[in-house]
Design an enzyme around this catalytic site. Structure first.
Site, short mmCIF file in Angstrom:
data_model
loop_
_atom_site.label_atom_id
_atom_site.label_comp_id
_atom_site.label_asym_id
_atom_site.label_seq_id
_atom_site.Cartn_x
_atom_site.Cartn_y
_atom_site.Cartn_z
N HIS A 191 -53.71 16.78 -2.54
CA HIS A 191 -53.36 15.36 -2.53
C HIS A 191 -54.59 14.51 -2.22
O HIS A 191 -54.83 13.48 -2.87
CB HIS A 191 -52.28 15.09 -1.46
CG HIS A 191 -50.90 15.50 -1.87
ND1 HIS A 191 -50.55 16.80 -2.11
CD2 HIS A 191 -49.78 14.75 -2.08
CE1 HIS A 191 -49.26 16.86 -2.44
NE2 HIS A 191 -48.77 15.63 -2.44
N GLN A 220 0.83 -1.21 0.00
CA GLN A 220 0.00 0.00 0.00
C GLN A 220 0.86 1.25 0.00
O GLN A 220 0.54 2.24 -0.67
CB GLN A 220 -0.93 0.01 1.21
CG GLN A 220 -2.12 0.90 1.07
CD GLN A 220 -3.01 0.48 -0.10
OE1 GLN A 220 -3.53 1.34 -0.80
NE2 GLN A 220 -3.18 -0.80 -0.34
N GLU A 273 -9.75 1.89 4.27
CA GLU A 273 -10.11 1.46 2.92
C GLU A 273 -9.95 -0.06 2.79
O GLU A 273 -10.86 -0.76 2.35
CB GLU A 273 -9.22 2.17 1.90
CG GLU A 273 -9.48 1.75 0.46
CD GLU A 273 -8.45 2.32 -0.50
OE1 GLU A 273 -8.71 2.28 -1.72
OE2 GLU A 273 -7.39 2.79 -0.06
N HIS A 274 -8.78 -0.57 3.17
CA HIS A 274 -8.51 -2.00 3.18
C HIS A 274 -8.19 -2.43 4.60
O HIS A 274 -7.41 -1.75 5.28
CB HIS A 274 -7.31 -2.36 2.30
CG HIS A 274 -7.39 -1.84 0.90
ND1 HIS A 274 -6.78 -0.66 0.51
CD2 HIS A 274 -8.00 -2.35 -0.21
CE1 HIS A 274 -7.01 -0.46 -0.79
NE2 HIS A 274 -7.75 -1.46 -1.24
N HIS A 321 1.99 2.98 -3.28
CA HIS A 321 1.05 3.72 -4.13
C HIS A 321 1.49 5.17 -4.29
O HIS A 321 1.36 5.75 -5.38
CB HIS A 321 -0.36 3.68 -3.54
CG HIS A 321 -1.20 2.56 -4.08
ND1 HIS A 321 -1.60 2.49 -5.38
CD2 HIS A 321 -1.72 1.47 -3.47
CE1 HIS A 321 -2.34 1.41 -5.56
NE2 HIS A 321 -2.42 0.77 -4.42
N ASP A 356 -7.01 -5.99 -5.13
CA ASP A 356 -6.65 -4.91 -6.04
C ASP A 356 -6.72 -5.35 -7.50
O ASP A 356 -6.92 -4.52 -8.38
CB ASP A 356 -5.23 -4.42 -5.73
CG ASP A 356 -5.22 -3.19 -4.84
OD1 ASP A 356 -6.31 -2.74 -4.44
OD2 ASP A 356 -4.13 -2.69 -4.52
#
Length: 429
Positions: free
Chosen positions: A415, A255, A322-323, A258, A356
């Site tokens: 209505h 990770q 996220e993960h 990235h 991924d």
């Protein structure tokens, strides 16, 4: 990495903080590009592509010849890997399609919901430090399954004015044919507003740097839907004494590589694992091509030791990663305690890398704590769910008193009248 040993709960908010961007100055810069593209169309796109990407283009659109030629530019191994990943992603996402189920809420009153693909969607695929062709699979496949009639793809060109052949090959596998050599804020602007060359879309998907993220959030304020708010990619790993330090280090680095702003968060109940993981990180980092980027990310990352697994899970749910990787005994049972995460990887042999690329789940996930309330991309992200109802004459008469009473109580007599008139006609018969 910062290390905390049994931090008191009062300290949790501080150690869980993500870095904060200077949103004010960032938005000002981004807004200038958005406004210029909205006003000047293609002319602005050519200008910003030259300024930011350093390339002079004659045409933004990728030709069918370029798409066909891309297949011969990548290895047979990579082509097979992309096809296998596409098959797995397709298998997982096809099961998300739900046909309409008709519910008779009372005799003569039928209600149902139908999923309809968003007509025009835009996919943004980064191509800067890494050509993320895997993201094209993750977005293009559910868009196709959902039945989106127009799928527009934008990705930044290289210095020669080309897109990476793996991106073009993945596009051909997915079936995306409207492809434009456009990156950054100008790509988001083109899809949001439309230009002479690029069609306007109704919803924009895909990750990007802080400028792309800001652009997506700003066009959302002008009525263009986006997949989700997003920030730098992140992973949280929980490990106990049964964990393999080499595995843990590899997951953290996968990770961290990235980008320099990637977030890495490690939690363990075994303080003896900390030095082992640190040693493995140092050793593995030396052999990583993107080691400088990963090293910078690790400098801002965190390791935490908690006294129990329950405390660890409370901390991780508060972080909402996220993960989330669970490298521990009883990982499947512990996974049941997860309430805030984008995607969960269970056990010692479930690295985040498989999600991924090729396990089948989607890797476009909420970051920056948005997993507290947001889900990752799925087929649902590419559809609108429209409700329908159909009443028989008997059904209307059965529900009339309920509707009329409620409408009058709210002071909405029009209505009530819409029901009363129909019931009056039915009584004449």
């Amino acid at each position: 990495m910062k290390i905390y040993i049994d931090p008191p709960r009062s300290q949790w908010p501080e150690l869980l903080k993500r870095p904060v961007m200077d949103a004010v100055s960032l938005e000002g810069t981004v807004m200038q590009v958005l406004n210029r593209v909205e006003k000047d169309g293609d002319a602005a796109l050519y200008h910003f592509t030259s300024q930011f990407d350093g390339v002079e283009l004659e045409n933004f659109a990728v030709s069918t010849e370029e798409i066909a030629a891309a297949e011969s530019m990548i290895s047979s191994e990579l082509k097979q890997a992309i096809r296998q990943a596409a098959d797995n992603i397709g298998s997982f996402h096809k099961r998300q399609l739900m046909g309409p189920e008709i519910i008779e809420t009372m005799p003569g009153v039928r209600c149902w919901r139908k999923s309809v693909g968003i007509e025009k969607v835009g996919l943004y695929i980064p191509g800067g430090t890494a050509p993320l062709f895997s993201t094209l699979l993750m977005l293009g496949i559910p868009a196709t399954i959902a039945g989106c009639s127009e799928i527009v793809l934008c990705s930044p060109p290289d210095k020669n004015g080309n897109l990476h052949p793996a991106i073009l090959f993945a596009a051909s596998v997915v079936g995306v044919t409207r492809i434009f050599k456009l990156g950054g804020v100008q790509a988001i602007a083109a899809m949001a507003f439309g230009t002479e060359s690029v069609p306007r879309v109704y919803k924009i998907f895909g990750p990007g740097n802080q400028y792309v993220t800001a652009a997506k959030q700003l066009v959302q304020q002008r009525g263009i839907a986006i997949d989700m708010p997003a920030g730098p990619s992140e992973v949280a790993v929980f490990a106990d004494a049964s964990a393999n330090a080499e595995f843990v280090a590899a997951d953290l680095l996968s990770q961290a590589e990235h980008g320099v702003d990637s977030q890495v968060f490690f939690v363990t109940t075994d303080k003896d694992l900390i030095p082992l993981v640190k040693e493995a990180l140092t050793r593995q980092l030396e052999n990583l091509p993107r080691r400088q980027m990963a090293a910078t990310a690790l400098e801002k990352s965190t390791m935490v030791v908690t006294d129990t697994k329950n405390a660890a899970m409370e901390l991780l749910n508060a972080y909402a990663p996220e993960h989330l990787i669970l490298c521990c005994e009883g990982a499947a049972e512990l996974a049941e305690k997860v309430i805030n995460a984008g995607s969960v990887f269970i056990g010692h042999y479930s690295p985040e890398s498989v999600g991924d690329y090729a396990s089948g789940t989607n890797h476009t996930l909420p970051t920056n704590g948005y997993a507290l309330a947001y889900s990752g991309v799925s087929v649902d992200s590419f559809v609108k769910k429209i409700t329908f109802q159909q009443l028989t004459e008997d059904g209307l008469q059965r529900i009339a008193d309920t509707v009329i009473t409620m409408a009058r109580a709210e002071g909405l007599h029009g209505h009530a009248r819409a029901v009363e008139l129909r019931c009056g006609e039915l009584l004449k018969d």
